[in-house]
Design a protein around this motif. Structure first.
Motif, short mmCIF file in Angstrom:
data_model
loop_
_atom_site.label_atom_id
_atom_site.label_comp_id
_atom_site.label_asym_id
_atom_site.label_seq_id
_atom_site.Cartn_x
_atom_site.Cartn_y
_atom_site.Cartn_z
N GLY A 57 41.47 25.94 31.60
CA GLY A 57 40.32 25.17 32.05
C GLY A 57 40.64 23.69 32.21
O GLY A 57 40.01 22.99 33.00
N LEU A 58 41.64 23.22 31.46
CA LEU A 58 42.07 21.82 31.56
C LEU A 58 43.15 21.62 32.62
O LEU A 58 43.72 20.55 32.74
N ASP A 59 43.47 22.71 33.33
CA ASP A 59 44.57 22.70 34.30
C ASP A 59 45.92 22.42 33.63
O ASP A 59 46.74 21.66 34.14
N PHE A 63 47.77 24.02 37.80
CA PHE A 63 46.51 23.58 38.37
C PHE A 63 45.68 24.82 38.73
O PHE A 63 45.67 25.26 39.86
N TYR A 64 45.01 25.38 37.72
CA TYR A 64 44.29 26.64 37.90
C TYR A 64 42.99 26.48 38.70
O TYR A 64 42.46 27.44 39.22
N GLY A 65 42.47 25.27 38.75
CA GLY A 65 41.30 25.01 39.58
C GLY A 65 40.11 25.90 39.26
O GLY A 65 39.29 26.18 40.14
N GLN A 66 39.98 26.33 38.02
CA GLN A 66 38.85 27.18 37.55
C GLN A 66 38.77 28.48 38.34
O GLN A 66 37.71 29.09 38.42
N ARG A 67 39.88 28.95 38.92
CA ARG A 67 39.85 30.19 39.68
C ARG A 67 40.23 31.41 38.83
O ARG A 67 40.60 32.46 39.35
N MET A 68 40.10 31.28 37.50
CA MET A 68 40.38 32.42 36.63
C MET A 68 39.15 33.32 36.56
O MET A 68 38.03 32.83 36.59
N THR A 69 39.37 34.62 36.44
CA THR A 69 38.27 35.53 36.13
C THR A 69 38.08 35.54 34.61
O THR A 69 38.90 34.98 33.87
N ALA A 70 37.01 36.19 34.17
CA ALA A 70 36.74 36.25 32.73
C ALA A 70 37.86 36.97 31.99
O ALA A 70 38.00 36.84 30.78
N LEU A 166 48.10 29.88 41.29
CA LEU A 166 47.66 31.05 42.06
C LEU A 166 48.57 32.24 41.77
O LEU A 166 48.11 33.35 41.49
N ASP A 167 49.86 31.98 41.81
CA ASP A 167 50.83 33.04 41.52
C ASP A 167 50.60 33.64 40.14
O ASP A 167 50.65 34.86 39.97
N ALA A 168 50.39 32.75 39.17
CA ALA A 168 50.20 33.23 37.80
C ALA A 168 48.95 34.11 37.71
O ALA A 168 48.99 35.21 37.16
N LEU A 169 47.86 33.63 38.29
CA LEU A 169 46.61 34.40 38.19
C LEU A 169 46.69 35.69 38.97
O LEU A 169 46.22 36.75 38.52
N SER A 177 40.03 34.84 40.84
CA SER A 177 38.64 35.12 41.22
C SER A 177 38.35 34.84 42.69
O SER A 177 37.22 35.02 43.13
N GLY A 178 39.34 34.40 43.47
CA GLY A 178 39.08 34.09 44.88
C GLY A 178 39.23 35.29 45.80
O GLY A 178 39.78 36.33 45.40
N ARG A 179 38.70 35.14 47.03
CA ARG A 179 38.82 36.21 48.03
C ARG A 179 39.46 35.73 49.31
O ARG A 179 40.02 36.50 50.07
N ARG A 180 39.28 34.45 49.60
CA ARG A 180 39.74 33.94 50.91
C ARG A 180 40.30 32.53 50.72
O ARG A 180 39.62 31.63 50.25
N ILE A 181 41.57 32.39 51.09
CA ILE A 181 42.30 31.15 50.75
C ILE A 181 42.71 30.38 52.00
O ILE A 181 43.14 30.97 52.99
N VAL A 182 42.58 29.06 51.93
CA VAL A 182 43.24 28.18 52.89
C VAL A 182 44.41 27.53 52.16
O VAL A 182 44.23 26.98 51.07
N PHE A 183 45.59 27.64 52.74
CA PHE A 183 46.77 27.01 52.13
C PHE A 183 47.04 25.66 52.76
O PHE A 183 46.96 25.52 53.99
N LEU A 184 47.38 24.69 51.94
CA LEU A 184 47.85 23.41 52.45
C LEU A 184 49.36 23.41 52.35
O LEU A 184 49.93 23.58 51.28
#
Ligand code: FAD
Lengths: 533, 383
Positions: A57-59, A63-70, A166-169, A177-184
């Motif tokens: 949660g603290l990244d 940089f997890y960006g709060q995209r973790m599921t429960a 992202l890789d880790a999650l 927890s995401g479904r659709r990603i834009v990559f920079l």
């Protein structure tokens, strides 16, 4: 006479000892540990994963960006997933490696000219409850790479994240927890991550690239094209659009015409512009670091393929120089084995080759690419975009070297200061700017802003990020609760002979009493009393 | 020295040198501060920020000036008045009652807090605290902001700062230093201030003067921000420190490591696992903050004279040199030490108080091996 209040002999002794301590159980670390164990060394292999949901949660560390599921809350499941996703760990157990998961290494300490009080070479370890020291003969750091975060409006919106997170999650924990990603980014880093996401049924809306050409290898670009993934070159992200406190879209635009913005609906914006070698522990130990574009950032490699400026401390895998993300595991594994051989040679008293070999580094100069991105982001996004998320420091605050807003400083003189005026005194130094602006001073320990600060300071001084002094890393290199860090193995000497300051009785004699009978009285009555600063 | 506009070179851009330079510039003099690296890089940017030095002859001036410093400098220092020292034991209570008595005799008010009153002001304080001493004077500031504030204020008055220029030596003539040599060229001068922290001894030795100094490392830790307490300057349990205005707890204390002066010439300022012992004491004093995460530690070098007291003195020969080393209490005293140093440069004596007992003469006849005699020596290289 002895100074009873000096540190000699007081620091806690290590609770355990490893001939070879390996930090990081990725491909490189596991390979190094197995190699060492097979050669008969006592090997301890430590990895902080699975990290707690709180740290995520603290990244920290990514940089997890709060995209973790429960699912990240379930400790047992996380460990299972971790083991299942790294088959080599099994081999490490079989080889007799003492594997510790969920254990953080928060410091590495080696005696040298500025410290001689250490109880040998020690690493600071901690689990969820307590901390301790582990002695080592040789140390291999295989701590991988860290997400590189560059700011834009809305970068602090949940759903903006880093590629390693992202890789880790996604691949390790199956907890994305995401479904659709834009990559920079459109290099091998972005392309391989996008392909892995697609493989797992996640949609990839687009890759956004500031340069005129896609940067990944043609085969990867073809594979993406086969999945119909758009690559928007000469484009930049203007902002993350939020809905209900979460990313709803990436607003992107052509560099030449930021008025012609396009809305890319997505729930995740993944920063895949680069990753930086995770050299925190090497820095804390005192290894010399050199910023190298070809290695993806500062590295500690100094002698042979794995050696550092400190004898007996070695680097392996991404932290020794970021490996091409398109390369297969064997490159990292080979780097791990190289480090193990270098460590064994050192333990056997052999001296190492003098010249640093070049790593299996990512192609090209990472700094050039990052600077192109940083420039594009600044040109299109202006000065209000965030830099330090913990301390809410914007680009304008940073380059204005302005104090935090909560000080309510209204001084005219302060307002007239900036990086530009500071530059007249000498090269801009990120640690000095940190002291003034607090950029990098927060609980994420500068993970999310240090690379960006270096790029911005390089821009402000018309120089190369390679020449910007490296912002320091300090122990503990992970934020650890006082309760956990607290020593429960304190020596009697430490406990009984602890003074607030130096324990020099004459220091606190009131001035008027100095040289009078009163002074002698005070000294004999209560040793002068060590008071406070 | 009398002529306005004559030029002073200050060696050392810590708080002591910078404050002295600022006072001199305020008096209309042309000042150049020379530092080997960046201003405030050493102890001045790495300390606890405490400003309560009741034992010093500069105490009244310290207390008088701090509340005005933001305005005088034109830049924020984050100064906050007042201190609390928590008593966990009766021995501590006795000690800090003595401190209250000493300061009361000097005209400074304090009150003794009961356990309950303490927790009203310091909600995270331990249930085991038997009380506290509340000093309605003293205080703390942000060292890093303060050091830059001095530097900028000096520049605003026309003073110069030369960084990355280690001073290597001096040219003397007719009993006075005429030039200061640095890695970036030489600077002519009418007067010199040497306030180079741990390096002060080696520099004055070049002028044939003995200044006994022993450098040592001291360490601190800092936590993530916590809700702001009514008073941030809270000490106790063998720790000194402060809650920053952002909310972080920044604390130090405990054993130091003596170093050789040559060690301190290195750039590295490593911390040690002592941070675990600091964490233990902090959690013990503030149990309700035990979950607060430690996010950094650091170390700084403090130089000590044999009696642990500062030296602020004008040399007899060469006669245009003022030397200042602050022995661990230099941050808080800096507004006042700068004033005193500037007085010594301009008039040869401190205008606002007697500081004669801080002179070098007290060390005359000190045995050469004084460091060994008190055990203030660097440890042998460990295996
Ligand atoms: C951990 C810690 C906690 C402390 N807590 C407190 C506290 O709470 N309150 C308090 O009042 N004090 C405290 N102190 C002490 C205080 O920090 C020092 O007394 C004070 O900063 C001294 O300032 P200075 O300018 O004299 O020396 P320094 O800060 O050491 O500055 C000396 C400067 O001289 C420069 N220099 C050295 N050699 C050369 C050369 N050859 N040429 C050019 N430049 C040179 C250095 O680069 C440096 O910038 C603490 C110190 C430490 C380390």
């Amino acid at each position: 006479m002895n100074d009873r209040f000096a540190i000699g002999g007081k620091l806690s002794k290590p609770r355990e000892h490893a001939q070879l301590l390996v930090v990081g159980a990725g491909a490189a670390g596991v390979a190094a540990a197995i190699e060492g164990a097979q050669a008969g060394l006592s090997v301890v292999l430590v990895d902080e994963n699975p990290v707690s949901a709180g740290l995520m949660g603290l990244d920290v560390p990514l940089f997890y960006g709060q995209r973790m599921t429960a699912a990240v809350q379930e400790e047992g499941r996380m460990v299972e997933r971790l083991v299942a996703s790294s088959p080599a760990l099994e081999a490490a157990y079989d080889a007799g490696v003492d594997v510790r998961l969920g254990v953080t290494v928060w410091g590495a300490f080696v005696n040298g000219p500025a410290v001689r009080a250490l109880p040998g070479r020690v690493a600071g370890l901690a689990d969820a409850d307590t901390s301790w020291l582990c002695g080592f003969d040789a140390l291999i750091l295989a701590t991988g790479a860290r997400d590189l975060v560059l700011g834009f409006a809305g970068v602090d919106t949940p759903g903006v994240m880093g590629v390693r997170a992202l890789d880790a999650l996604l691949s390790r924990y199956d907890a994305f927890s995401g479904r659709r990603i834009v990559f920079l980014g459109s290099g091998n880093l972005a392309a391989t991550a996008a392909l892995r996401a697609i493989e797992r049924g996640i949609e990839v809306a687009a890759l956004v690239e500031v340069l005129p050409e896609p940067q990944a290898a043609p085969a990867l670009m073809d594979a993406l094209a086969a999945h119909g993934v758009r690559v928007l070159t000469s484009h930049v992200i203007l902002r993350a659009e939020a809905a209900g406190g979460d990313v709803a879209a990436a607003i992107v635009a052509p560099l030449q015409d930021t008025g012609a913005a396009e809305r890319l609906a997505c729930d995740t914006i993944c920063l895949a512009i680069g990753v930086s070698p995770a050299i925190e522990l090497a820095d804390v130990a005192g290894c010399k670091l050199v910023a190298r574009g070809a290695d993806g950032g500062p590295v500690a490699r100094a002698v042979g393929p794995a050696g550092t400026s400190i004898a007996g401390v070695f680097m392996a895998g991404d932290c020794a120089g970021v490996i091409d993300p398109a390369a297969d595991m064997s490159v990292a594994e080979a780097s791990g084995r190289d480090a193990a051989h270098a460590a064994m040679a050192w333990l056997a008293g052999e001296s190492a080759a003098e010249t640093p070999a070049s790593a299996g580094a990512a192609a090209g100069d990472a700094y050039v690419y990052r600077m192109a991105w940083m420039r594009a982001l600044v040109e299109s996004g202006g000065m209000s975009a965030p830099v330090c998320l913990c301390e809410e420091v914007s680009r304008a605050d940073l380059l204005g070297v302005q104090p935090p807003r909560y000080l309510g400083c209204e001084s005219r003189q302060m307002a007239s200061r900036s990086a530009e005026t500071l530059l007249q005194d000498g090269p801009l130094n990120p640690d000095q700017i940190k002291r003034l602006t607090r950029a990098g001073m927060g609980p994420c320990q500068g993970r999310r802003c240090r690379d960006q600060v270096a790029l911005l300071l390089a821009m402000a001084s018309n120089g190369s990020p390679q020449d910007v002094p490296l912002a320091s890393h300090r122990a503990p290199v992970r934020p650890l609760p006082l309760r956990v860090l607290a020593a429960d193995d304190e020596s009697v000497e430490m406990r009984d002979l602890w003074d607030v300051w130096f324990g020099i009785p004459t220091q606190w004699i009131p001035y008027d009493d100095i040289g009078t009978e009163r002074e002698a009285e005070i000294l004999s009555a209560h040793g002068g009393g060590n008071m406070h600063l | 020295m009398s002529a306005r506009g004559s030029s002073v070179v200050v060696v050392g851009g810590g708080v002591t040198g910078l404050s002295a330079a600022w006072w001199l510039a305020r008096a209309g003099h042309d000042v150049t501060v020379i530092d080997k690296f960046v201003v405030g890089w050493e102890a001045s940017g790495r300390n606890g920020g405490g400003a309560t030095h009741y034992q010093s002859p500069l105490f009244h001036e310290e207390q008088r000036l701090w509340p005005m410093m933001d305005e005088l400098l034109g830049y924020p220092t984050e100064y906050r008045r007042e201190r609390i020292i928590i008593n966990l034991t009766e021995e501590q209570q006795a000690r800090y009652r003595r401190m209250a008595a000493v300061t009361r005799a000097q005209g400074y008010e304090s009150t003794e807090l009961g356990a309950k009153e303490l927790r009203e002001l310091v909600p995270i304080a331990s249930e085991h605290a038997i009380g506290a001493q509340h000093f309605h004077f003293g205080g703390h500031a942000n060292p890093q902001r303060t050091v830059q504030a001095y530097a900028w204020a000096l520049q605003d008055l026309g003073g110069r700062i030369v960084q990355h220029a280690p001073v290597t030596g001096f040219a003397t003539q007719g009993g006075a230093v005429r030039e200061v040599h640095t890695a970036r060229g030489s600077f002519g001068c009418d007067a010199v201030v040497i306030a180079a922290g741990p390096q002060t001894g080696a520099l004055v030795a070049q002028l044939g003067v003995d200044l006994p100094l022993a450098p040592a490392r001291a360490e601190m830790i800092v936590t993530e921000p916590l809700p702001l307490m009514k008073i941030g300057g809270v000490d106790g349990n063998g720790l000194y420190g402060r809650q920053t205005l952002r909310g972080n707890l920044a604390y130090g204390g405990g054993p130091h490591e003596w170093l050789d002066e040559t060690d301190t010439a290195q750039m590295a300022r490593p911390a040690t696992p002592l941070l675990r012992n600091l964490a233990a004491r902090l959690a013990e004093m503030f149990p309700k903050a035990a979950q607060a995460r430690v996010i950094r530690s650091w170390a700084g070098i403090v130089e000590n004279t044999p009696d642990g007291r500062p030296v602020i003195d004008r040399l007899a020969d060469p006669g245009n040199v003022v030397v200042a080393t602050m022995s661990g209490v230099g941050f808080g005293l800096s507004p006042a030490s700068g004033h005193a140093i500037s007085d010594l440069v301009l008039d040869g004596r401190c205008s606002f108080t007697d500081i004669s007992k801080l002179g070098l003469a007290r060390f005359a006849g000190l045995p050469r091996d004084w460091r060994a005699a008190c055990g203030w020596v660097a440890m042998a290289e460990a295996a």
